[in-house]
Write a protein that holds these residues in place. Structure first.
Motif, short mmCIF file in Angstrom:
data_model
loop_
_atom_site.label_atom_id
_atom_site.label_comp_id
_atom_site.label_asym_id
_atom_site.label_seq_id
_atom_site.Cartn_x
_atom_site.Cartn_y
_atom_site.Cartn_z
N HIS A 179 2.42 15.71 0.70
CA HIS A 179 2.14 17.07 1.15
C HIS A 179 0.70 17.26 1.60
O HIS A 179 0.37 18.25 2.25
N ASP A 180 -0.17 16.31 1.26
CA ASP A 180 -1.58 16.40 1.63
C ASP A 180 -2.17 15.00 1.56
O ASP A 180 -1.42 14.01 1.61
N GLN A 181 -3.49 14.90 1.41
CA GLN A 181 -4.13 13.59 1.41
C GLN A 181 -3.89 12.79 0.13
O GLN A 181 -4.22 11.61 0.05
N ASN A 182 -3.31 13.43 -0.87
CA ASN A 182 -3.04 12.73 -2.13
C ASN A 182 -1.85 11.78 -1.99
O ASN A 182 -0.82 12.13 -1.39
N ILE A 183 -2.00 10.60 -2.56
CA ILE A 183 -0.94 9.59 -2.49
C ILE A 183 0.19 9.97 -3.44
O ILE A 183 -0.03 10.33 -4.59
N GLN A 184 1.42 9.90 -2.92
CA GLN A 184 2.62 10.12 -3.73
C GLN A 184 3.36 8.79 -3.88
O GLN A 184 3.43 8.00 -2.94
N SER A 185 3.93 8.56 -5.05
CA SER A 185 4.64 7.30 -5.28
C SER A 185 5.72 7.49 -6.33
O SER A 185 5.66 8.40 -7.15
N THR A 228 3.22 4.99 5.04
CA THR A 228 4.35 4.75 4.13
C THR A 228 4.40 3.24 3.87
O THR A 228 4.38 2.45 4.81
N TRP A 229 4.47 2.86 2.60
CA TRP A 229 4.40 1.44 2.27
C TRP A 229 5.03 1.17 0.90
O TRP A 229 5.37 2.09 0.15
N PHE A 230 5.18 -0.14 0.60
CA PHE A 230 5.70 -0.60 -0.69
C PHE A 230 4.63 -1.41 -1.41
O PHE A 230 3.81 -2.09 -0.77
N GLU A 231 4.65 -1.33 -2.73
CA GLU A 231 3.78 -2.17 -3.54
C GLU A 231 4.58 -2.85 -4.64
O GLU A 231 5.58 -2.30 -5.13
N ILE A 232 4.13 -4.05 -5.00
CA ILE A 232 4.66 -4.77 -6.15
C ILE A 232 3.63 -4.66 -7.26
O ILE A 232 2.45 -4.96 -7.05
N ALA A 233 4.07 -4.20 -8.42
CA ALA A 233 3.15 -3.96 -9.53
C ALA A 233 3.52 -4.84 -10.72
O ALA A 233 4.68 -5.17 -10.93
N LEU A 234 2.50 -5.19 -11.48
CA LEU A 234 2.69 -5.92 -12.73
C LEU A 234 2.41 -4.98 -13.88
O LEU A 234 1.27 -4.55 -14.08
N ASN A 242 4.46 6.38 -22.54
CA ASN A 242 4.29 7.61 -21.76
C ASN A 242 3.58 7.37 -20.43
O ASN A 242 3.41 8.29 -19.65
N ALA A 243 3.17 6.11 -20.18
CA ALA A 243 2.53 5.79 -18.90
C ALA A 243 3.46 5.03 -17.97
O ALA A 243 3.07 4.59 -16.90
N THR A 244 4.72 4.89 -18.38
CA THR A 244 5.67 4.06 -17.63
C THR A 244 5.80 4.50 -16.18
O THR A 244 5.90 3.68 -15.28
N HIS A 245 5.76 5.80 -15.91
CA HIS A 245 6.00 6.29 -14.56
C HIS A 245 4.71 6.68 -13.84
O HIS A 245 4.74 7.35 -12.83
N GLU A 290 7.44 -4.54 -11.04
CA GLU A 290 8.01 -3.30 -10.54
C GLU A 290 7.86 -3.19 -9.02
O GLU A 290 6.93 -3.76 -8.44
N VAL A 291 8.74 -2.43 -8.41
CA VAL A 291 8.67 -2.11 -6.98
C VAL A 291 8.45 -0.61 -6.84
O VAL A 291 9.24 0.19 -7.36
N TRP A 292 7.37 -0.22 -6.16
CA TRP A 292 7.01 1.18 -5.98
C TRP A 292 7.06 1.57 -4.50
O TRP A 292 6.75 0.76 -3.62
N VAL A 293 7.43 2.83 -4.25
CA VAL A 293 7.52 3.39 -2.90
C VAL A 293 6.40 4.42 -2.73
O VAL A 293 6.22 5.29 -3.59
N TYR A 294 5.67 4.34 -1.60
CA TYR A 294 4.48 5.17 -1.40
C TYR A 294 4.54 5.97 -0.10
O TYR A 294 5.17 5.55 0.88
N ALA A 295 3.85 7.12 -0.11
CA ALA A 295 3.62 7.93 1.09
C ALA A 295 2.33 8.72 0.90
O ALA A 295 1.94 9.04 -0.23
N ARG A 296 1.66 9.04 2.03
CA ARG A 296 0.41 9.80 1.96
C ARG A 296 0.27 10.70 3.20
O ARG A 296 0.73 10.33 4.27
N PHE A 297 -0.34 11.84 3.02
CA PHE A 297 -0.64 12.85 4.04
C PHE A 297 0.57 13.73 4.34
O PHE A 297 1.73 13.30 4.22
N ALA A 298 0.27 14.95 4.75
CA ALA A 298 1.29 15.97 4.97
C ALA A 298 2.32 15.51 6.00
O ALA A 298 1.98 14.89 7.01
N CYS A 299 3.57 15.83 5.71
CA CYS A 299 4.73 15.56 6.58
C CYS A 299 5.19 14.10 6.56
O CYS A 299 6.18 13.77 7.22
#
Length: 318
Positions: A179-185, A228-234, A242-245, A290-299
């Protein structure tokens, strides 16, 4: 402890084959019991061994041994796929008396493992060529041996042998909207905790993510690229529940992007993480990939439809 075991899955005793007409082109010798799903998930090699031809002669005859997939114990003919019998030649018996003869080793790249399913039986068949007549010989014994991944090895549900690769699949889609410059995942899918046996064997392995995805399909300034991108996390085993997500900032690496013109029906593969990469250098027992899905910026929106994380194993693990 070895990462694989070898076991006899079927055997045949002394048998005599005699054909005096043109109708009997095949002779079924012996077969396995119906195989289980656990067997299908773990088997990596098959090999037929036949003891010597003790009587008769095959000089000038086109005779060979075959492995046949059959649809259960009551079946009397091969299972078919697209009109083709699921039958593969192993070897031809030599003429005269010879010691043990071993056939072709069907390794995990062989198509027999693609078609084998739970409740199938694997039969050993002798093909007598076209229009056989006046054939008579005796075999002393035969054995069908399978090599399987050890029971304690990491083979979770959904992982299937494919060449030298195990693949864990997503179990649904994932949608991320910014929705803005903040990264969503969002966390999409992950492996179970990795046991010590697997971790100690990953020094020659590779990881690669494959996806089908698309974003909103447009941008005000497409020349700036995609967000929009994907990341692999360890995920380290010491991470609190409580930090799982939470977004995996510390141990996370970009796999690949979803471009503006990405077709959702086309699969794309990400970066190959090999033994030189930080990912494999930091893995410890109990960690999760883990496999994470990312997006950043409005729209900007990111829809991930299907994904699989492939773990390439060194050949000695098979």
């Amino acid at each position: 402890m070895s990462l694989h075991t070898t076991e006899e899955i079927a055997s045949g005793g002394r048998t005599s084959v005699e054909v005096n007409n043109h109708d009997d082109c095949y002779y079924y010798w012996f077969a396995t019991e119906p195989v289980t799903q656990a067997f299908c998930d773990s088997v990596t090699h098959l090999e037929l061994t036949v003891n010597s031809l003790v009587e008769g002669s095959l000089a000038g005859r086109e005779v060979w041994f075959e492995l046949v997939i059959m649809d259960g114990k009551e079946a009397c003919s091969p299972r078919t796929r697209d009109g083709v019998d699921l039958v593969w030649k192993t070897h031809q018996p030599p003429c005269g008396n010879y010691p043990v003869q071993s056939g072709v080793v069907f390794d995990c790249e062989h198509p027999i493992f693609t078609y084998l399913k739970a409740e199938d039986v694997i039969a050993v068949r002798i093909s007598l060529g076209e229009r056989p007549t006046n054939i008579a010989f005796t075999l002393s014994s035969g054995t069908l041996v399978a090599k399987r991944m050890s029971r304690g090895f990491f083979v979770p549900a959904g992982w299937t042998p494919k060449t030298l690769v195990h693949a864990i699949h997503s179990n649904g889609s994932c949608h991320v909207a910014a929705h803005d410059q903040n990264i969503q995942s969002k966390l999409w899918f992950s492996t179970p905790p990795l046991p010590e046996k697997v971790v100690s064997s990953l020094n020659l392995a590779t990881f690669q993510l494959y996806t089908r995805s698309q974003n909103q399909g447009w941008a005000d300034r497409p020349e700036l690229g995609t967000y929009t991108w994907f990341e692999i996390a360890l995920r380290k085993s010491s991470a609190s529940l409580n930090a799982t997500h939470d977004p995996p900032r510390v141990m996370s690496w970009r796999s690949h992007d979803t471009s503006i013109d990405q077709n959702a029906s086309e699969e794309q593969g990400g970066e190959i993480f090999n033994y030189k990469h930080e990912l494999l250098q930091h893995i410890e027992p109990g960690d999760v990939i883990e496999v994470w899905v990312y997006a950043r910026f409005a729209c900007w929106t990111h829809d991930a439809y299907e994904g699989r994380l492939e773990l390439g194993l060194p050949a000695e693990m098979r």
